[in-house]
Design a protein around this motif. Structure first.
Motif, PDB file in Angstrom:
ATOM      1  N   UNK A   1       0.848  -1.192   0.000  1.00  0.00           N
ATOM      2  CA  UNK A   1       0.000   0.000   0.000  1.00  0.00           C
ATOM      3  C   UNK A   1       0.884   1.242   0.000  1.00  0.00           C
ATOM      4  N   UNK A   2       0.282   2.372  -0.308  1.00  0.00           N
ATOM      5  CA  UNK A   2       0.996   3.642  -0.310  1.00  0.00           C
ATOM      6  C   UNK A   2       0.630   4.400   0.966  1.00  0.00           C
ATOM      7  N   UNK A   3       1.625   4.697   1.781  1.00  0.00           N
ATOM      8  CA  UNK A   3       1.415   5.434   3.027  1.00  0.00           C
ATOM      9  C   UNK A   3       2.298   6.671   2.986  1.00  0.00           C
ATOM     10  N   UNK A   4       1.665   7.822   2.962  1.00  0.00           N
ATOM     11  CA  UNK A   4       2.393   9.099   2.913  1.00  0.00           C
ATOM     12  C   UNK A   4       3.437   9.130   1.801  1.00  0.00           C
ATOM     13  N   UNK A   5       3.084   8.585   0.634  1.00  0.00           N
ATOM     14  CA  UNK A   5       3.983   8.603  -0.514  1.00  0.00           C
ATOM     15  C   UNK A   5       5.048   7.523  -0.506  1.00  0.00           C
ATOM     16  N   UNK A   6       4.997   6.620   0.477  1.00  0.00           N
ATOM     17  CA  UNK A   6       5.982   5.534   0.566  1.00  0.00           C
ATOM     18  C   UNK A   6       5.265   4.201   0.446  1.00  0.00           C
ATOM     19  N   UNK A   7       5.922   3.244  -0.186  1.00  0.00           N
ATOM     20  CA  UNK A   7       5.356   1.902  -0.282  1.00  0.00           C
ATOM     21  C   UNK A   7       5.585   1.159   1.030  1.00  0.00           C
ATOM     22  N   UNK A   8       4.564   0.424   1.463  1.00  0.00           N
ATOM     23  CA  UNK A   8       4.636  -0.276   2.740  1.00  0.00           C
ATOM     24  C   UNK A   8       3.684  -1.465   2.736  1.00  0.00           C
ATOM     25  N   UNK A   9       3.856  -2.333   3.711  1.00  0.00           N
ATOM     26  CA  UNK A   9       2.862  -3.349   4.027  1.00  0.00           C
ATOM     27  C   UNK A   9       2.416  -3.088   5.452  1.00  0.00           C
ATOM     28  N   UNK A  10       1.175  -3.472   5.735  1.00  0.00           N
ATOM     29  CA  UNK A  10       0.630  -3.288   7.077  1.00  0.00           C
ATOM     30  C   UNK A  10       0.315  -4.650   7.667  1.00  0.00           C
ATOM     31  N   UNK A  11       0.860  -4.906   8.857  1.00  0.00           N
ATOM     32  CA  UNK A  11       0.631  -6.154   9.561  1.00  0.00           C
ATOM     33  C   UNK A  11      -0.357  -5.867  10.686  1.00  0.00           C
ATOM     34  N   UNK A  12      -1.464  -6.585  10.691  1.00  0.00           N
ATOM     35  CA  UNK A  12      -2.491  -6.383  11.704  1.00  0.00           C
ATOM     36  C   UNK A  12      -2.044  -6.855  13.075  1.00  0.00           C
ATOM     37  N   UNK A  13      -2.444  -6.086  14.101  1.00  0.00           N
ATOM     38  CA  UNK A  13      -2.077  -6.376  15.486  1.00  0.00           C
ATOM     39  C   UNK A  13      -3.329  -6.212  16.352  1.00  0.00           C
ATOM     40  N   UNK A  14      -3.591  -7.165  17.236  1.00  0.00           N
ATOM     41  CA  UNK A  14      -4.712  -7.026  18.160  1.00  0.00           C
ATOM     42  C   UNK A  14      -4.315  -6.092  19.297  1.00  0.00           C
ATOM     43  N   UNK A  15      -5.282  -5.657  20.060  1.00  0.00           N
ATOM     44  CA  UNK A  15      -5.005  -4.773  21.204  1.00  0.00           C
ATOM     45  C   UNK A  15      -4.091  -5.461  22.215  1.00  0.00           C
ATOM     46  N   UNK A  16      -4.300  -6.737  22.441  1.00  0.00           N
ATOM     47  CA  UNK A  16      -3.470  -7.498  23.387  1.00  0.00           C
ATOM     48  C   UNK A  16      -2.021  -7.580  22.892  1.00  0.00           C
ATOM     49  N   UNK A  17      -1.844  -7.858  21.590  1.00  0.00           N
ATOM     50  CA  UNK A  17      -0.502  -7.923  21.010  1.00  0.00           C
ATOM     51  C   UNK A  17       0.168  -6.559  21.064  1.00  0.00           C
ATOM     52  N   UNK A  18      -0.593  -5.500  20.795  1.00  0.00           N
ATOM     53  CA  UNK A  18      -0.048  -4.145  20.852  1.00  0.00           C
ATOM     54  C   UNK A  18       0.429  -3.813  22.263  1.00  0.00           C
ATOM     55  N   UNK A  19      -0.321  -4.249  23.257  1.00  0.00           N
ATOM     56  CA  UNK A  19       0.069  -4.015  24.654  1.00  0.00           C
ATOM     57  C   UNK A  19       1.398  -4.717  24.953  1.00  0.00           C
ATOM     58  N   UNK A  20       1.559  -5.942  24.477  1.00  0.00           N
ATOM     59  CA  UNK A  20       2.821  -6.669  24.674  1.00  0.00           C
ATOM     60  C   UNK A  20       3.971  -5.975  23.946  1.00  0.00           C
ATOM     61  N   UNK A  21       3.718  -5.537  22.717  1.00  0.00           N
ATOM     62  CA  UNK A  21       4.753  -4.824  21.967  1.00  0.00           C
ATOM     63  C   UNK A  21       5.134  -3.531  22.668  1.00  0.00           C
ATOM     64  N   UNK A  22       4.148  -2.848  23.247  1.00  0.00           N
ATOM     65  CA  UNK A  22       4.414  -1.613  23.986  1.00  0.00           C
ATOM     66  C   UNK A  22       5.301  -1.843  25.189  1.00  0.00           C
ATOM     67  N   UNK A  23       5.173  -3.010  25.828  1.00  0.00           N
ATOM     68  CA  UNK A  23       6.042  -3.351  26.960  1.00  0.00           C
ATOM     69  C   UNK A  23       7.449  -3.687  26.481  1.00  0.00           C
ATOM     70  N   UNK A  24       7.532  -4.325  25.319  1.00  0.00           N
ATOM     71  CA  UNK A  24       8.832  -4.708  24.783  1.00  0.00           C
ATOM     72  C   UNK A  24       9.589  -3.564  24.129  1.00  0.00           C
ATOM     73  N   UNK A  25       8.855  -2.605  23.581  1.00  0.00           N
ATOM     74  CA  UNK A  25       9.450  -1.467  22.889  1.00  0.00           C
ATOM     75  C   UNK A  25       8.843  -0.205  23.480  1.00  0.00           C
ATOM     76  N   UNK A  26       9.502   0.351  24.484  1.00  0.00           N
ATOM     77  CA  UNK A  26       8.938   1.451  25.268  1.00  0.00           C
ATOM     78  C   UNK A  26       8.593   2.685  24.446  1.00  0.00           C
ATOM     79  N   UNK A  27       9.244   2.917  23.329  1.00  0.00           N
ATOM     80  CA  UNK A  27       8.975   4.102  22.522  1.00  0.00           C
ATOM     81  C   UNK A  27       7.910   3.887  21.456  1.00  0.00           C
ATOM     82  N   UNK A  28       7.236   2.740  21.465  1.00  0.00           N
ATOM     83  CA  UNK A  28       6.257   2.415  20.442  1.00  0.00           C
ATOM     84  C   UNK A  28       4.987   3.239  20.629  1.00  0.00           C
ATOM     85  N   UNK A  29       4.671   4.052  19.661  1.00  0.00           N
ATOM     86  CA  UNK A  29       3.440   4.835  19.676  1.00  0.00           C
ATOM     87  C   UNK A  29       2.779   4.754  18.313  1.00  0.00           C
ATOM     88  N   UNK A  30       1.481   4.883  18.296  1.00  0.00           N
ATOM     89  CA  UNK A  30       0.724   4.822  17.056  1.00  0.00           C
ATOM     90  C   UNK A  30       0.265   6.208  16.648  1.00  0.00           C
TER      91      UNK A  30
END
Length: 107
Positions: A28-57
């Protein structure tokens, strides 16, 4: 349906990996750049947030992983040939014991 997304911005090498995995139609095109988007559930996002303290959406509930984690995720996508990988990838990306000293052995 995903609650959040991990955006993986593609350079030529990453785009080739995605194409070789048969996922070129998922780019897909995101802000003029090509990218892929990987879906994440709220629970998975919470775990990622604990593992990567600077992770923000952003406002679209999409975020970026640090480069090392993104490379790991890209490798999993290439191996499995799907973007539906977070249940598996979370085990490799999130280490709840990272940075904690081991407990002293009980005698």
């Amino acid at each position: 349906m995903a609650d959040y997304y991990i955006n993986v911005i593609l350079d030529d090498a990453k785009k080739a990996v995605i194409s070789d995995a048969g996922l070129a139609d998922k780019i897909v095109n995101i802000d003029g750049k090509e990218a892929v988007q990987v879906g994440v559930t709220a629970k998975e996002y919470k775990k990622l947030g604990k593992g990567f303290s600077g992770l923000t959406c952003d406002d679209s509930k999409a975020c970026h992983l640090p480069s090392e984690a993104e490379e790991t995720l890209l490798g999993i996508i290439a191996e499995t040939k799907t973007l539906d990988v977070m249940k598996f990838a979370i085990m490799k990306l999130y280490n709840p014991l990272a940075g904690k000293a081991p407990r002293a052995a009980q005698r």
